[in-house]
Design a protein around this motif. Structure first.
Motif, mmCIF file in Angstrom:
data_model
loop_
_atom_site.group_PDB
_atom_site.id
_atom_site.type_symbol
_atom_site.label_atom_id
_atom_site.label_comp_id
_atom_site.label_asym_id
_atom_site.label_seq_id
_atom_site.Cartn_x
_atom_site.Cartn_y
_atom_site.Cartn_z
ATOM 1 N N THR A 95 0.835 -1.204 0.000
ATOM 2 C CA THR A 95 0.000 0.000 0.000
ATOM 3 C C THR A 95 0.870 1.254 0.000
ATOM 4 O O THR A 95 0.631 2.207 -0.759
ATOM 5 C CB THR A 95 -0.925 0.004 1.236
ATOM 6 N N ARG A 96 1.890 1.246 0.825
ATOM 7 C CA ARG A 96 2.792 2.398 0.893
ATOM 8 C C ARG A 96 3.525 2.593 -0.429
ATOM 9 O O ARG A 96 3.738 3.728 -0.872
ATOM 10 C CB ARG A 96 3.806 2.200 2.025
ATOM 11 N N ALA A 97 3.943 1.482 -1.047
ATOM 12 C CA ALA A 97 4.680 1.575 -2.310
ATOM 13 C C ALA A 97 3.802 2.184 -3.407
ATOM 14 O O ALA A 97 4.263 3.022 -4.184
ATOM 15 C CB ALA A 97 5.186 0.197 -2.729
ATOM 16 N N ARG A 98 2.537 1.769 -3.467
ATOM 17 C CA ARG A 98 1.633 2.321 -4.486
ATOM 18 C C ARG A 98 1.454 3.821 -4.299
ATOM 19 O O ARG A 98 1.488 4.591 -5.264
ATOM 20 C CB ARG A 98 0.285 1.606 -4.416
ATOM 21 N N LYS A 99 1.260 4.243 -3.055
ATOM 22 C CA LYS A 99 1.094 5.678 -2.774
ATOM 23 C C LYS A 99 2.376 6.449 -3.079
ATOM 24 O O LYS A 99 2.322 7.580 -3.600
ATOM 25 C CB LYS A 99 0.693 5.869 -1.311
ATOM 26 N N ALA A 100 3.528 5.844 -2.777
ATOM 27 C CA ALA A 100 4.809 6.515 -3.037
ATOM 28 C C ALA A 100 5.029 6.704 -4.535
ATOM 29 O O ALA A 100 5.539 7.750 -4.974
ATOM 30 C CB ALA A 100 5.954 5.704 -2.435
#
Length: 345
Positions: free
Chosen positions: A45-50
């Motif tokens: 999830t964090r990677a997609r937002k980043a």
């Protein structure tokens, strides 16, 4: 690193972001820290937002692709890698990532074709050479892998991963050039002022393989480098150092290694058993019993019975071991469980 270190790394990265650091590099560290704690869904999830915030950072795309592949979606990861390569067609890292995904998917012919292209384009790139060597090794072409690794070590003699792969390949192929390992490694170590524990583990492994008396001076030099680190080595490595120092008649190194083990150990049953086996032939029955008691001092109580039976077998043979087990049914049960676990693993 242990789990607590990853948690601390995550907290520090999060604090830096709250204070205004929004760099892609910091976000990668933040994502990796949570992933290394086993929270893969959160990392994704964090990677997609980043990536939404930093679409022009290729390293973030690589991290996201790896996370998708490790989550059991290598096919989707490959699709993402191909899309990223349209944007960054010269990225060696993305090309290598695509290669590993093709291998994971079993698309060997395509992977080999991509590998040949990489080899023609960037034959002196250390990352490419490592990928080529690993590819060859994974398909049983160990001598071809050795040739590539030797070329890499000419370019980068300090490359730890390449040296470890070289050592493993030589062991796997029973290569006749095994005698060149220690002198070559010593040259690399001499040229590296920051001799690390990783270097020490590597040097110790090579020392165990070097049995030719013609290399006695090289073995002695290796022991001179290793013994000052004795107190900070794992117990099994301390035992290996003790055995190698004895073999090379380096009494000071042997004394340091044995003293380090006995200061607060042995704690590992295999280490205790090996030490007993090495010494019991020179001791009287009473001394053997005293030695056994000393070696059990720091061993977990749950492992005492099995180890005592091993001591009995080493000192007096199988009949003594059988007698011990017949008088100690708990030892028999524990030994059976250990054997079952060993066979299943």
């Amino acid at each position: 690193m242990v789990k607590g270190d990853f948690q601390r790394a995550e907290r520090l990265a999060h604090r830096a972001m709250r204070e205004g650091d929004a760099s892609p590099k910091l976000k990668r560290q933040w994502i990796q820290a949570i992933n290394q704690q086993g929270k893969q869904a959160t990392a994704l999830t964090r990677a997609r937002k980043a990536i939404q915030a930093h679409p022009e950072d290729p390293a973030l795309h690589q991290l996201y692709i790896r996370l998708e592949a490790s989550a059991g979606r290598p096919g989707y990861g490959l699709k993402l890698a191909n899309l990223a390569l349209r944007k960054w067609p010269k990225s060696t890292e993305l090309k290598l990532l695509r290669l590993s995904l093709l291998q994971e998917l079993g698309r060997t012919r395509e992977a080999l074709s991509r590998l040949r292209q990489l080899r023609q384009q960037e034959f002196d790139n250390p990352s490419v050479l490592m990928a080529i060597a690993r590819f060859y090794r994974s398909y049983g072409r160990r001598r071809a892998a050795l040739t590539v690794i030797k070329h890499l070590l000419i370019l980068q003699p300090e490359n730890h991963h390449a040296r470890m792969l070289w050592i493993n390949l030589i062991q796997e192929t029973a290569h006749l050039d095994i005698t060149e390992l220690l002198p070559t490694l010593l040259v690399a170590v001499r040229n590296n002022p920051n001799f690390s524990f990783r270097d020490a583990a590597e040097l110790l492994q090579v020392l165990k393989l070097t049995t030719d008396p013609a290399f006695a001076s090289a073995c002695w030099e290796a022991l001179e480098l290793l013994y000052p680190l004795t107190n900070r080595l794992p117990e099994k490595d301390q035992l290996a150092l003790f055995i190698q120092a004895e073999r090379c008649n380096h009494n000071h190194a042997a004394h340091c290694a044995l003293s380090a083990i006995l200061t607060s150990g042995p704690r590992v049953p295999m280490v205790a058993s090996t030490l007993f086996n090495k010494t019991m032939g020179t001791l009287s029955d009473n001394q053997s019993k005293q030695l056994a008691q000393r070696l059990l001092k720091h061993i977990p109580q749950s492992q005492h019975a099995t180890l005592q039976a091993q001591f009995a077998q080493q000192a007096e043979g199988p009949p003594s071991c059988a007698n011990y087990y017949s008088c100690n049914p708990k030892a028999t049960a524990h030994s059976f469980r250990s054997s079952a676990v060993s066979k299943s693993s």
